[in-house]
Design a protein around this motif. Structure first.
Motif, PDB file in Angstrom:
ATOM      1  N   ASP A 190       0.833  -1.207   0.000  1.00 14.94           N
ATOM      2  CA  ASP A 190       0.000   0.000   0.000  1.00 14.94           C
ATOM      3  C   ASP A 190       0.869   1.260   0.000  1.00 14.94           C
ATOM      4  O   ASP A 190       0.556   2.233  -0.688  1.00 14.94           O
ATOM      5  CB  ASP A 190      -0.921   0.003   1.223  1.00 14.94           C
ATOM      6  N   ASP A 191       1.954   1.228   0.767  1.00 13.95           N
ATOM      7  CA  ASP A 191       2.875   2.368   0.787  1.00 13.95           C
ATOM      8  C   ASP A 191       3.470   2.614  -0.596  1.00 13.95           C
ATOM      9  O   ASP A 191       3.631   3.757  -1.022  1.00 13.95           O
ATOM     10  CB  ASP A 191       4.010   2.127   1.786  1.00 13.95           C
ATOM     11  N   GLU A 247       0.866   4.213  -2.761  1.00 15.02           N
ATOM     12  CA  GLU A 247       0.727   5.626  -2.376  1.00 15.02           C
ATOM     13  C   GLU A 247       1.869   6.464  -2.942  1.00 15.02           C
ATOM     14  O   GLU A 247       1.655   7.598  -3.401  1.00 15.02           O
ATOM     15  CB  GLU A 247       0.729   5.748  -0.849  1.00 15.02           C
ATOM     16  N   PRO A 285       0.279  -6.606   1.173  1.00 15.86           N
ATOM     17  CA  PRO A 285      -0.718  -5.565   1.477  1.00 15.86           C
ATOM     18  C   PRO A 285      -0.780  -5.241   2.967  1.00 15.86           C
ATOM     19  O   PRO A 285      -0.532  -6.101   3.815  1.00 15.86           O
ATOM     20  CB  PRO A 285      -2.040  -6.195   1.003  1.00 15.86           C
ATOM     21  N   ALA A 286      -1.144  -4.004   3.280  1.00 14.29           N
ATOM     22  CA  ALA A 286      -1.237  -3.574   4.673  1.00 14.29           C
ATOM     23  C   ALA A 286      -2.226  -4.425   5.461  1.00 14.29           C
ATOM     24  O   ALA A 286      -1.987  -4.767   6.632  1.00 14.29           O
ATOM     25  CB  ALA A 286      -1.647  -2.107   4.732  1.00 14.29           C
ATOM     26  N   ARG A 310      -4.319   7.673   0.968  1.00 13.10           N
ATOM     27  CA  ARG A 310      -4.586   6.431   1.698  1.00 13.10           C
ATOM     28  C   ARG A 310      -6.062   6.300   2.047  1.00 13.10           C
ATOM     29  O   ARG A 310      -6.655   5.219   1.911  1.00 13.10           O
ATOM     30  CB  ARG A 310      -3.732   6.398   2.964  1.00 13.10           C
ATOM     31  N   LEU A 351      -7.043   4.901  -2.309  1.00 13.56           N
ATOM     32  CA  LEU A 351      -6.785   3.459  -2.261  1.00 13.56           C
ATOM     33  C   LEU A 351      -8.064   2.640  -2.128  1.00 13.56           C
ATOM     34  O   LEU A 351      -8.219   1.616  -2.815  1.00 13.56           O
ATOM     35  CB  LEU A 351      -5.807   3.124  -1.135  1.00 13.56           C
ATOM     36  N   ASP A 355      -9.244  -0.068  -4.873  1.00 12.38           N
ATOM     37  CA  ASP A 355      -9.487  -1.454  -4.469  1.00 12.38           C
ATOM     38  C   ASP A 355     -10.810  -1.962  -5.045  1.00 12.38           C
ATOM     39  O   ASP A 355     -10.922  -3.132  -5.452  1.00 12.38           O
ATOM     40  CB  ASP A 355      -9.516  -1.543  -2.948  1.00 12.38           C
ATOM     41  N   ARG A 358      -2.285  -2.945  -6.534  1.00  7.02           N
ATOM     42  CA  ARG A 358      -1.017  -2.935  -5.802  1.00  7.02           C
ATOM     43  C   ARG A 358       0.087  -3.611  -6.604  1.00  7.02           C
ATOM     44  O   ARG A 358       1.205  -3.091  -6.719  1.00  7.02           O
ATOM     45  CB  ARG A 358      -1.184  -3.618  -4.445  1.00  7.02           C
TER      46      ARG A 358
END
Length: 322
Positions: A122-123, A126, A163-164, A195, A199, A203, A210
């Motif tokens: 995710d970072d 971003e 993924p987070a 975020r 995101l 999704d 991602r």
């Protein structure tokens, strides 16, 4: 790639330090590394001094490291940004300076050779979106590398493919607590808005974003590597500092590429698009000995001195303002 697979594939040099903020991602990374390599892992915590809870964050990290049996080193910095400076950039520079200081302060312990950072998929997404929002070139779109050298240390990001949500699920399954930094919800920061708003929308529309964003970042990194190779060749040909006449023999695109490279490598200076375009225009106009050139570039100035192009900063920053 899931969390356990990412840790299994991670092969750093030892001793290893994990950058540990107390948040979910660095907590999971520290736990996994400490379990896989007992006695070879330390934790580095940077006390930024930016919010009242920073002391509580440090205490949380100290308690967690005591339970894990992992040595903790703490470095305190004043990460406040200067006027006109990005708060995120200022904090990032402070962190890297702290990691280098902590690694150098090992005392009788073996010197740290690797530092693991907990940025995840995710970072990375971003970072790509943030680069696009700023009109970045290939260097920005390349986002974060999995492995990088800095200040004599090797930095690893073993979780870039994870993924987070999976990291948090891994922690919840083990009933492990972590810190939620309130600054991560501050909508004044572009990354936080990405975020919170972009995101989730991506999704829903493109569930695989991602991995596809990460693939695009790798392509950009490869292309940027070729540009750096070309810039190194061109700089060797035109000299350091550049000979203006030799520089003018290159195409405008190659001039831009080699000037960016020279300014960054020789002077830690990154011109914005408008400044670089003006510099290129002035280089093109330098057809006679009498044509002067003096342009604001980054924190300093580019100017013509005889046949050479120089850059200088009339008032370099002090240690306190860095």
């Amino acid at each position: 790639m899931n969390f356990d697979q990412a840790i299994a594939a991670f092969e750093p040099a030892f001793p290893l330090a994990v950058a540990y903020s107390g948040g979910a991602d660095s907590t999971a990374l520290l736990m996994a590394c400490a379990a896989r390599w007992p006695g070879q892992v330390e934790a580095f915590h940077v006390h930024h001094g930016l919010q009242a809870a920073a002391d509580d964050f440090e205490q949380h990290c100290a308690s967690a490291c005591k339970r894990l049996g992992v040595p903790l080193r703490v470095h305190r910095v004043d990460a406040r940004h200067a006027a006109g400076e990005s708060p995120e950039d200022a904090a990032r520079r402070a962190r890297y300076a702290s990691f280098a200081a902590l690694a150098a302060a090992g005392g009788t312990r073996p010197a740290i050779r690797s530092i693991a950072l907990a940025q995840h998929a995710d970072d990375q997404a971003e970072t790509v979106l943030l680069a696009l929002s700023r009109g970045a070139g290939l260097a920005g779109l390349a986002a974060m590398p999995e492995v990088a050298q800095r200040d004599g240390l090797q930095y690893h990001r073993p979780l870039l493919g994870v993924p987070a949500a999976e990291i948090r699920a891994w922690l919840k399954a083990r009933e492990v607590a972590w810190i939620d930094d309130p600054s991560n919800a501050d909508a004044r920061f572009t990354r936080n808005r990405i975020r919170a708003e972009l995101l989730p929308a991506l999704d829903r529309a493109f569930p695989q974003f991602r991995s596809t964003f990460a693939r695009s970042a790798r392509h950009a990194a490869q292309a940027q590597g070729l540009l750096v190779e070309l810039a190194q060749q061109d700089l060797a040909a035109i000299g350091t500092p550049p000979v203006i006449g030799a520089l003018r023999q290159l195409s405008r695109a190659r001039q831009a590429n080699v000037l960016r490279h020279w300014l960054l490598q020789a002077h830690a200076c990154t011109p914005n698009t408008a400044q670089l375009d003006e510099l290129l225009d002035q280089v093109e106009a330098c057809a006679t000995r009498g044509h002067n050139l003096h342009i604001k570039i980054g924190t300093g100035f580019a100017e013509r001195r005889g046949e050479l192009l120089h850059w200088y900063n009339p008032s370099p920053p002090t240690e306190a303002s860095r």
